[in-house]
Design a protein around this motif. Structure first.
Motif, PDB file in Angstrom:
ATOM      1  N   ALA A  95      -7.634   8.640  -2.665  1.00  0.00           N
ATOM      2  CA  ALA A  95      -6.814   7.736  -1.854  1.00  0.00           C
ATOM      3  C   ALA A  95      -5.870   6.926  -2.727  1.00  0.00           C
ATOM      4  O   ALA A  95      -4.749   6.601  -2.316  1.00  0.00           O
ATOM      5  CB  ALA A  95      -7.713   6.800  -1.044  1.00  0.00           C
ATOM      6  N   ARG A 148       2.138   9.070  10.115  1.00  0.00           N
ATOM      7  CA  ARG A 148       0.994   8.294   9.627  1.00  0.00           C
ATOM      8  C   ARG A 148      -0.213   9.221   9.501  1.00  0.00           C
ATOM      9  O   ARG A 148      -1.017   9.352  10.422  1.00  0.00           O
ATOM     10  CB  ARG A 148       0.675   7.155  10.587  1.00  0.00           C
ATOM     11  N   ARG A 208      -1.448   9.406  15.406  1.00  0.00           N
ATOM     12  CA  ARG A 208      -1.626   9.715  14.001  1.00  0.00           C
ATOM     13  C   ARG A 208      -1.538  11.231  13.789  1.00  0.00           C
ATOM     14  O   ARG A 208      -1.838  12.019  14.681  1.00  0.00           O
ATOM     15  CB  ARG A 208      -2.982   9.214  13.507  1.00  0.00           C
ATOM     16  N   VAL A 251      -3.835  10.921   8.523  1.00  0.00           N
ATOM     17  CA  VAL A 251      -5.220  10.515   8.323  1.00  0.00           C
ATOM     18  C   VAL A 251      -6.045  11.784   8.166  1.00  0.00           C
ATOM     19  O   VAL A 251      -5.806  12.778   8.850  1.00  0.00           O
ATOM     20  CB  VAL A 251      -5.733   9.649   9.501  1.00  0.00           C
ATOM     21  N   ARG A 294       2.463   4.819   0.621  1.00  0.00           N
ATOM     22  CA  ARG A 294       2.375   5.745   1.749  1.00  0.00           C
ATOM     23  C   ARG A 294       2.773   7.167   1.350  1.00  0.00           C
ATOM     24  O   ARG A 294       2.112   8.126   1.714  1.00  0.00           O
ATOM     25  CB  ARG A 294       3.252   5.290   2.910  1.00  0.00           C
ATOM     26  N   SER A 314      -8.485   1.937   3.080  1.00  0.00           N
ATOM     27  CA  SER A 314      -7.967   3.239   3.476  1.00  0.00           C
ATOM     28  C   SER A 314      -9.069   4.278   3.645  1.00  0.00           C
ATOM     29  O   SER A 314      -8.827   5.344   4.183  1.00  0.00           O
ATOM     30  CB  SER A 314      -6.968   3.741   2.441  1.00  0.00           C
ATOM     31  N   ARG A 325       0.840  -1.189   0.000  1.00  0.00           N
ATOM     32  CA  ARG A 325       0.000   0.000   0.000  1.00  0.00           C
ATOM     33  C   ARG A 325       0.875   1.238   0.000  1.00  0.00           C
ATOM     34  O   ARG A 325       1.706   1.420   0.888  1.00  0.00           O
ATOM     35  CB  ARG A 325      -0.875   0.015   1.236  1.00  0.00           C
ATOM     36  N   LYS A 361     -12.649   4.900   5.343  1.00  0.00           N
ATOM     37  CA  LYS A 361     -13.608   4.363   6.314  1.00  0.00           C
ATOM     38  C   LYS A 361     -14.813   5.280   6.390  1.00  0.00           C
ATOM     39  O   LYS A 361     -14.671   6.501   6.523  1.00  0.00           O
ATOM     40  CB  LYS A 361     -12.955   4.236   7.692  1.00  0.00           C
ATOM     41  N   ASP A 379      -4.862   7.673   5.246  1.00  0.00           N
ATOM     42  CA  ASP A 379      -6.181   7.092   5.486  1.00  0.00           C
ATOM     43  C   ASP A 379      -7.203   8.216   5.451  1.00  0.00           C
ATOM     44  O   ASP A 379      -6.881   9.387   5.681  1.00  0.00           O
ATOM     45  CB  ASP A 379      -6.229   6.421   6.860  1.00  0.00           C
ATOM     46  N   TYR A 380      -8.439   7.856   5.187  1.00  0.00           N
ATOM     47  CA  TYR A 380      -9.537   8.821   5.203  1.00  0.00           C
ATOM     48  C   TYR A 380     -10.668   8.276   6.063  1.00  0.00           C
ATOM     49  O   TYR A 380     -11.004   7.089   5.991  1.00  0.00           O
ATOM     50  CB  TYR A 380     -10.061   9.093   3.795  1.00  0.00           C
TER      51      TYR A 380
END
Length: 314
Positions: free
Chosen positions: A204, A167, A280, A169, A101, A254, A99, A256, A223-224
Motif C-alpha cells: 500500500a 478510486r 469504487r 480498491v 493515489r 488504507s 495520501r 482494512k 485501498d485494500y
C-alpha cells in the motif's frame, strides 16, 4: 545525452551544497531537461479547495507559468520521495497530510518526469518556502485550464483530470492467497495472516503496478480490504505506517482488516458488491473460480492469488 551543470550565476536554491542531481540533461535534439536522474512533481488534490498549483518564478525554466511543485531527483531517490520532498521544500506540503493515489511517468529515454497525484487527508495551508515560487494557490478544477500552464503540465492535465474519479480498491481473499505460500500457514493461520497483512501494508505504501489492476498510467495506491476467516480471525493487525520524515509516503487507514463471522466467500462477495455500488473500481484477489464468478457478477474485476503474491514480495 549530455549532463550539464548549471552556470554559476544561474538562480537556484541558495541553501546547502548542490546535489549531483541538480544538472541539465541535454537530449540529442538539443532539448534541455532539469534533473540528472529525472524529475518529479506533486499534484495535490483537496476535495473542497481544488488543486495546489505553483506560479513559477520568472527566472525558472518556463517561468511565469503555473504548474506543480517539483524538481530534480536526488541520486538513489525514488520518484515518490522526490515529489514529496520537493513539495515540502517549495510549498510546505506536509507528507503526513497527503495520501498518494497514482503515479504517472513520462519517459523520454534520456530523461523522465514522474507526477505523483495525492489526496489531502489533513487540511493544511501551503507556504512559499524558497525562491522558485511567485505564488501558491488552490485552484478549482474548472479554473486550471484558464491559467497559463507550464507546457508539460498542460499536456498531461487532461489525462490526469480524467482519472480523478477512479478510486480503486483491492479485496483480498486471505485464505486463498495464504494457501499459495508454503510458510506453515496450516499450523498457524493467524501468524500467516499477520505476515500477509504486513506485506499488503508495505505494498500500500510503495504502490502497485497499474497493469496488475488493468488501469492506465504506471502505479496506483489503492485501498485494500483483507478478509480473514476461521482461526485466521485471531490475527493482530499491524500498525498503520507513519512517516519518519518528509520523504516517506504514507497511506493512512488504507488497509482494512475484515474478520468474517461466517463463510469468508460470502463476506468477500458482500464487500465487493457494496464497494462497487459506492462507485469504487473493485478488484478481488483470489484463485477460487467459484468465488471469482460470484464477485464478477457483483461488479468486481479479478486477479489471481499468484498475481498479487508476485507484487507483495513475501
Amino acid at each position: 545525452m549530455i549532463i550539464e551543470q548549471p552556470a554559476p550565476n544561474e538562480p537556484r536554491r541558495p541553501q546547502g551544497p548542490r546535489n549531483p542531481g541538480d544538472a541539465w540533461v541535454i537530449a540529442p535534439d538539443g532539448q534541455r531537461y532539469w534533473g540528472r536522474f529525472g524529475a518529479a512533481g506533486l499534484l495535490v488534490v483537496d476535495p473542497h479547495r481544488g488543486f495546489l498549483l505553483q506560479h513559477r518564478a520568472s527566472w525558472s525554466h518556463h517561468g511565469d507559468t503555473w504548474g506543480l511543485p517539483g524538481g530534480a531527483l536526488h541520486e538513489n531517490e525514488t520518484a515518490a520521495a522526490a515529489a514529496l520532498r520537493e513539495a515540502a521544500e517549495e510549498a510546505g506540503v506536509p507528507a503526513a497530510s497527503v495520501r498518494p493515489r497514482l503515479m504517472s511517468v513520462l519517459d523520454l529515454g534520456v530523461w523522465s518526469y514522474s507526477t505523483l497525484t495525492a489526496d489531502v487527508t489533513v487540511p493544511f495551508e501551503p507556504v512559499i518556502s524558497d525562491q522558485e515560487s511567485r505564488e501558491l494557490a488552490w485552484v478549482p478544477v474548472e479554473g486550471v485550464e484558464s491559467l497559463p500552464l507550464h507546457p508539460a503540465f498542460a499536456t498531461s492535465w487532461p489525462r490526469l483530470r480524467a482519472l480523478l474519479p477512479v478510486r480503486p480498491v483491492v479485496v483480498v481473499d486471505a485464505a486463498n492467497v495464504m494457501g499459495s505460500v508454503p510458510d506453515g500457514w496450516w499450523k498457524d493461520r493467524a501468524g500467516a495472516a499477520g505476515r500477509l497483512l504486513e506485506a499488503v501494508s508495505a505494498l500500500a505504501v510503495r504502490g502497485i503496478p497499474a497493469g496488475v489492476l488493468g488501469l492506465p498510467e504506471d502505479a496506483w495506491f489503492p485501498d485494500y480490504v483483507v478478509v480473514v476467516e476461521g482461526s485466521a480471525r485471531g490475527v493482530v493487525a499491524p500498525d498503520v505506517p507513519t512517516p519518519t520524515d518528509v520523504q516517506t509516503p504514507t497511506v493512512p487507514a488504507s488497509v482494512k482488516l475484515v474478520r468474517a463471522e461466517g463463510a469468508g466467500d460470502d463476506t468477500i462477495v458482500a464487500c465487493a458488491r457494496r464497494l462497487a455500488d459506492e462507485g469504487r473500481r473493485v478488484t478481488v484477489a483470489t484463485s477460487d473460480r467459484g468465488l471469482a464468478d460470484r464477485c464478477g457478477s457483483a461488479g468486481a474485476g479479478i486477479i489471481g492469488a499468484g498475481q498479487l503474491r508476485n507484487v507483495l514480495a513475501y
